[in-house]
Motif scaffolding. Sequence first.
Motif, PDB file in Angstrom:
ATOM      1  N   VAL A 139       0.816  -1.216   0.000  1.00 49.45           N
ATOM      2  CA  VAL A 139       0.000   0.000   0.000  1.00 49.45           C
ATOM      3  C   VAL A 139       0.852   1.270   0.000  1.00 49.45           C
ATOM      4  CG1 VAL A 139      -1.887  -1.163   1.193  1.00 49.45           C
ATOM      5  CG2 VAL A 139      -0.207   0.138   2.522  1.00 49.45           C
ATOM      6  N   SER A 140       2.131   1.152   0.339  1.00 49.00           N
ATOM      7  CA  SER A 140       2.985   2.347   0.357  1.00 49.00           C
ATOM      8  C   SER A 140       3.739   2.528  -0.953  1.00 49.00           C
ATOM      9  CB  SER A 140       3.977   2.264   1.518  1.00 49.00           C
ATOM     10  OG  SER A 140       4.836   1.143   1.368  1.00 49.00           O
ATOM     11  N   GLY A 141       4.479   1.513  -1.355  1.00 47.18           N
ATOM     12  CA  GLY A 141       5.308   1.632  -2.554  1.00 47.18           C
ATOM     13  C   GLY A 141       4.774   0.922  -3.774  1.00 47.18           C
ATOM     14  N   GLY A 142       3.628   0.271  -3.625  1.00 47.59           N
ATOM     15  CA  GLY A 142       3.036  -0.437  -4.753  1.00 47.59           C
ATOM     16  C   GLY A 142       3.628  -1.824  -4.949  1.00 47.59           C
ATOM     17  N   ASN A 143       3.033  -2.551  -5.880  1.00 44.65           N
ATOM     18  CA  ASN A 143       3.486  -3.905  -6.192  1.00 44.65           C
ATOM     19  C   ASN A 143       3.628  -4.011  -7.705  1.00 44.65           C
ATOM     20  OD1 ASN A 143       3.661  -6.714  -6.763  1.00 44.65           O
ATOM     21  ND2 ASN A 143       2.621  -7.201  -4.836  1.00 44.65           N
ATOM     22  N   PRO A 144       4.841  -4.275  -8.224  1.00 43.49           N
ATOM     23  CA  PRO A 144       5.048  -4.317  -9.677  1.00 43.49           C
ATOM     24  C   PRO A 144       4.325  -5.460 -10.376  1.00 43.49           C
ATOM     25  CG  PRO A 144       7.004  -5.096  -8.527  1.00 43.49           C
ATOM     26  CD  PRO A 144       6.072  -4.552  -7.477  1.00 43.49           C
ATOM     27  N   TYR A 145       3.774  -6.412  -9.617  1.00 42.01           N
ATOM     28  CA  TYR A 145       3.119  -7.564 -10.217  1.00 42.01           C
ATOM     29  C   TYR A 145       1.599  -7.458 -10.182  1.00 42.01           C
ATOM     30  CZ  TYR A 145       7.829  -9.082  -9.061  1.00 42.01           C
ATOM     31  OH  TYR A 145       9.186  -9.145  -8.923  1.00 42.01           O
ATOM     32  N   THR A 146       1.076  -6.396  -9.571  1.00 39.90           N
ATOM     33  CA  THR A 146      -0.371  -6.208  -9.501  1.00 39.90           C
ATOM     34  C   THR A 146      -0.693  -4.791  -9.965  1.00 39.90           C
ATOM     35  OG1 THR A 146      -0.396  -5.325  -7.244  1.00 39.90           O
ATOM     36  CG2 THR A 146      -0.415  -7.728  -7.477  1.00 39.90           C
ATOM     37  N   ASP A 147      -1.965  -4.458  -9.918  1.00 38.65           N
ATOM     38  CA  ASP A 147      -2.377  -3.113 -10.348  1.00 38.65           C
ATOM     39  C   ASP A 147      -2.387  -2.123  -9.178  1.00 38.65           C
ATOM     40  OD1 ASP A 147      -4.465  -4.152  -8.917  1.00 38.65           O
ATOM     41  OD2 ASP A 147      -6.017  -3.715 -10.408  1.00 38.65           O
ATOM     42  N   LEU A 148      -1.800  -2.505  -8.021  1.00 38.20           N
ATOM     43  CA  LEU A 148      -1.769  -1.632  -6.852  1.00 38.20           C
ATOM     44  C   LEU A 148      -0.574  -0.679  -6.964  1.00 38.20           C
ATOM     45  CD1 LEU A 148      -3.295  -1.086  -4.218  1.00 38.20           C
ATOM     46  CD2 LEU A 148      -1.730  -2.655  -3.070  1.00 38.20           C
ATOM     47  N   SER A 149      -0.871   0.614  -7.128  1.00 38.59           N
ATOM     48  CA  SER A 149       0.208   1.586  -7.341  1.00 38.59           C
ATOM     49  C   SER A 149       0.842   2.063  -6.040  1.00 38.59           C
ATOM     50  CB  SER A 149      -0.319   2.795  -8.119  1.00 38.59           C
ATOM     51  OG  SER A 149      -1.387   3.413  -7.410  1.00 38.59           O
ATOM     52  N   GLY A 150       0.093   2.052  -4.946  1.00 43.70           N
ATOM     53  CA  GLY A 150       0.642   2.479  -3.673  1.00 43.70           C
ATOM     54  C   GLY A 150       0.536   3.971  -3.427  1.00 43.70           C
ATOM     55  N   LEU A 151       0.766   4.349  -2.198  1.00 45.92           N
ATOM     56  CA  LEU A 151       0.651   5.739  -1.772  1.00 45.92           C
ATOM     57  C   LEU A 151       1.779   6.600  -2.335  1.00 45.92           C
ATOM     58  CD1 LEU A 151      -1.110   7.542   0.124  1.00 45.92           C
ATOM     59  CD2 LEU A 151       0.467   6.955   1.968  1.00 45.92           C
ATOM     60  N   GLY A 152       2.976   6.066  -2.394  1.00 47.94           N
ATOM     61  CA  GLY A 152       4.119   6.825  -2.883  1.00 47.94           C
ATOM     62  C   GLY A 152       4.837   7.554  -1.755  1.00 47.94           C
ATOM     63  N   GLU A 153       6.125   7.821  -1.947  1.00 41.00           N
ATOM     64  CA  GLU A 153       6.936   8.375  -0.867  1.00 41.00           C
ATOM     65  C   GLU A 153       6.540   9.786  -0.478  1.00 41.00           C
ATOM     66  OE1 GLU A 153       9.434  10.863  -1.399  1.00 41.00           O
ATOM     67  OE2 GLU A 153       9.457  10.926  -3.583  1.00 41.00           O
ATOM     68  N   ARG A 154       6.121  10.600  -1.411  1.00 41.50           N
ATOM     69  CA  ARG A 154       5.792  11.988  -1.061  1.00 41.50           C
ATOM     70  C   ARG A 154       4.512  12.072  -0.231  1.00 41.50           C
ATOM     71  NH1 ARG A 154       9.074  15.690  -2.888  1.00 41.50           N
ATOM     72  NH2 ARG A 154      10.419  15.264  -4.686  1.00 41.50           N
ATOM     73  N   ARG A 155       3.500  11.319  -0.636  1.00 43.75           N
ATOM     74  CA  ARG A 155       2.257  11.342   0.154  1.00 43.75           C
ATOM     75  C   ARG A 155       2.460  10.658   1.506  1.00 43.75           C
ATOM     76  NH1 ARG A 155      -2.648   9.508  -3.739  1.00 43.75           N
ATOM     77  NH2 ARG A 155      -1.158   7.873  -4.280  1.00 43.75           N
ATOM     78  N   LEU A 156       3.267   9.612   1.528  1.00 45.22           N
ATOM     79  CA  LEU A 156       3.569   8.952   2.805  1.00 45.22           C
ATOM     80  C   LEU A 156       4.254   9.934   3.751  1.00 45.22           C
ATOM     81  CD1 LEU A 156       3.714   6.378   4.561  1.00 45.22           C
ATOM     82  CD2 LEU A 156       5.915   5.866   3.451  1.00 45.22           C
ATOM     83  N   ALA A 157       5.211  10.702   3.243  1.00 41.18           N
ATOM     84  CA  ALA A 157       5.914  11.683   4.070  1.00 41.18           C
ATOM     85  C   ALA A 157       4.970  12.782   4.537  1.00 41.18           C
ATOM     86  CB  ALA A 157       7.079  12.278   3.296  1.00 41.18           C
ATOM     87  N   GLU A 158       4.074  13.224   3.664  1.00 40.65           N
ATOM     88  CA  GLU A 158       3.145  14.288   4.047  1.00 40.65           C
ATOM     89  C   GLU A 158       2.195  13.818   5.142  1.00 40.65           C
ATOM     90  OE1 GLU A 158       1.263  17.723   4.532  1.00 40.65           O
ATOM     91  OE2 GLU A 158       3.126  17.400   3.411  1.00 40.65           O
ATOM     92  N   TYR A 159       1.693  12.609   5.043  1.00 44.35           N
ATOM     93  CA  TYR A 159       0.829  12.079   6.101  1.00 44.35           C
ATOM     94  C   TYR A 159       1.610  11.924   7.406  1.00 44.35           C
ATOM     95  CZ  TYR A 159      -3.515  11.361   3.567  1.00 44.35           C
ATOM     96  OH  TYR A 159      -4.705  11.583   2.916  1.00 44.35           O
ATOM     97  N   SER A 160       2.866  11.538   7.307  1.00 40.37           N
ATOM     98  CA  SER A 160       3.686  11.415   8.514  1.00 40.37           C
ATOM     99  C   SER A 160       3.784  12.748   9.237  1.00 40.37           C
ATOM    100  CB  SER A 160       5.093  10.922   8.149  1.00 40.37           C
ATOM    101  OG  SER A 160       5.048   9.639   7.566  1.00 40.37           O
ATOM    102  N   ARG A 161       3.971  13.823   8.473  1.00 39.31           N
ATOM    103  CA  ARG A 161       4.064  15.152   9.092  1.00 39.31           C
ATOM    104  C   ARG A 161       2.732  15.556   9.710  1.00 39.31           C
ATOM    105  NH1 ARG A 161       6.675  15.982   3.967  1.00 39.31           N
ATOM    106  NH2 ARG A 161       8.946  15.766   4.238  1.00 39.31           N
ATOM    107  N   GLN A 162       1.642  15.214   9.048  1.00 36.68           N
ATOM    108  CA  GLN A 162       0.326  15.552   9.605  1.00 36.68           C
ATOM    109  C   GLN A 162       0.019  14.752  10.867  1.00 36.68           C
ATOM    110  OE1 GLN A 162      -3.028  16.382   6.779  1.00 36.68           O
ATOM    111  NE2 GLN A 162      -1.582  15.679   5.218  1.00 36.68           N
TER     112      GLN A 162
END
Length: 374
Positions: free
Chosen positions: A224-247
């Motif tokens: 759910v964070s970085g995605g999975n290259p073998y499925t259609d799950l793209s993940g949250l991504g590092e920038r959004r993960l960092a922004e939620y961490s700050r919030q």
Amino acid sequence: MGQIVGFTGPISAEQTEAYIERGVGLDEQVGLSGIEKHLQDLLRGKDGRRLIEVGALGEERQEFAYTPPESGTNLFLTMEVEFQSGIHEIMDRYLGSLGAGVAIVSNINNGDVLGLLSYPAFNNQLFAGGITAKEFSLLANDPRRPLINHAIAGLYPPGSTYKLIAAAGALEEGVLEPGHIVDCPGHLILPSGWIFYDWLLTGHGKVDLHRAISESCNVYFYNVSGGNPYTDLSGLGERRLAEYSRQFGFGQATGIDLPNELHGIVPDSDWKTHNLNEHWVTGDTYQAAIGQGFVQATPLQLLNMYAAIGNGGTIYRPRLIDRIESDRGQVVKIPPIEEIGRLPLSTSNLEIIQNGLLEAVQGGNGCLLYTSDA
């Protein structure tokens, strides 16, 4: 209470100029740690002044002006000595002469700190009476660093306690639905060959968000964070993960009334480029999502996050001062209860996370969330 109250001592040569500008005499004792240092100006008061004429023999002839001195104020803490002593006794019993740890207790509905202990503590009366070289050497050379309040100035990888941020971001950003199933065989192998393991090497099998939180499934949070290259799950991504961490309150001081509080580290690609001159990779996102890698947090930041989850989403500034009184016992000020943020979660999504945590500690398959051995 040594690390909370702190101690006083002579002004150091490096601080002489700064204290002179504040009107403090060089012969005075000043706060050097804890509340004694952080709230020095409130505790000290103000000097008085007399302008007089004296004769050749030093006798006083007349007074031209007089400014009376002002006593310092008395600070009353939100903590009780008996409760703090009880925490110390429990930690001493289980950690002994070699162990170290932090315990913090707060009122989740207003931020009042009821107990805060960095173990091992130290006796601040040693400094008040003039510490000997041997006594100071024992404290300074102890590998557990008792002179540092690790609750606010110790930085550690928060481990699985941090996974809730990735869960919150994934829910709020619509990365997946709570019932979305992720297969956990015990690891996730990227096309580059890098392998990222789960703590349960046999795997958790088919996992939804509820199970991922209650059983602390690493592989789910990799997905759910970085995605999975073998499925259609793209993940949250590092920038959004960092922004939620700050919030959620990470990467910034909580504002407690103690000196030397650290901000911690919320890593992203900009941070890695600036500090390490390296590019961010998917594995960095995976590690950040489970509170490892470059993530650094204080125990107090973690307490604040979980208190907010428990109270419905309000992040409070940790409140250490209950009231301030004059030397005559009159209440001068009652520090306000301060909201410093809100968790970026809808009511329904917050409830999902709360239920997962409840299962973690009370359910039959729950896995107590753990932090790094560091």
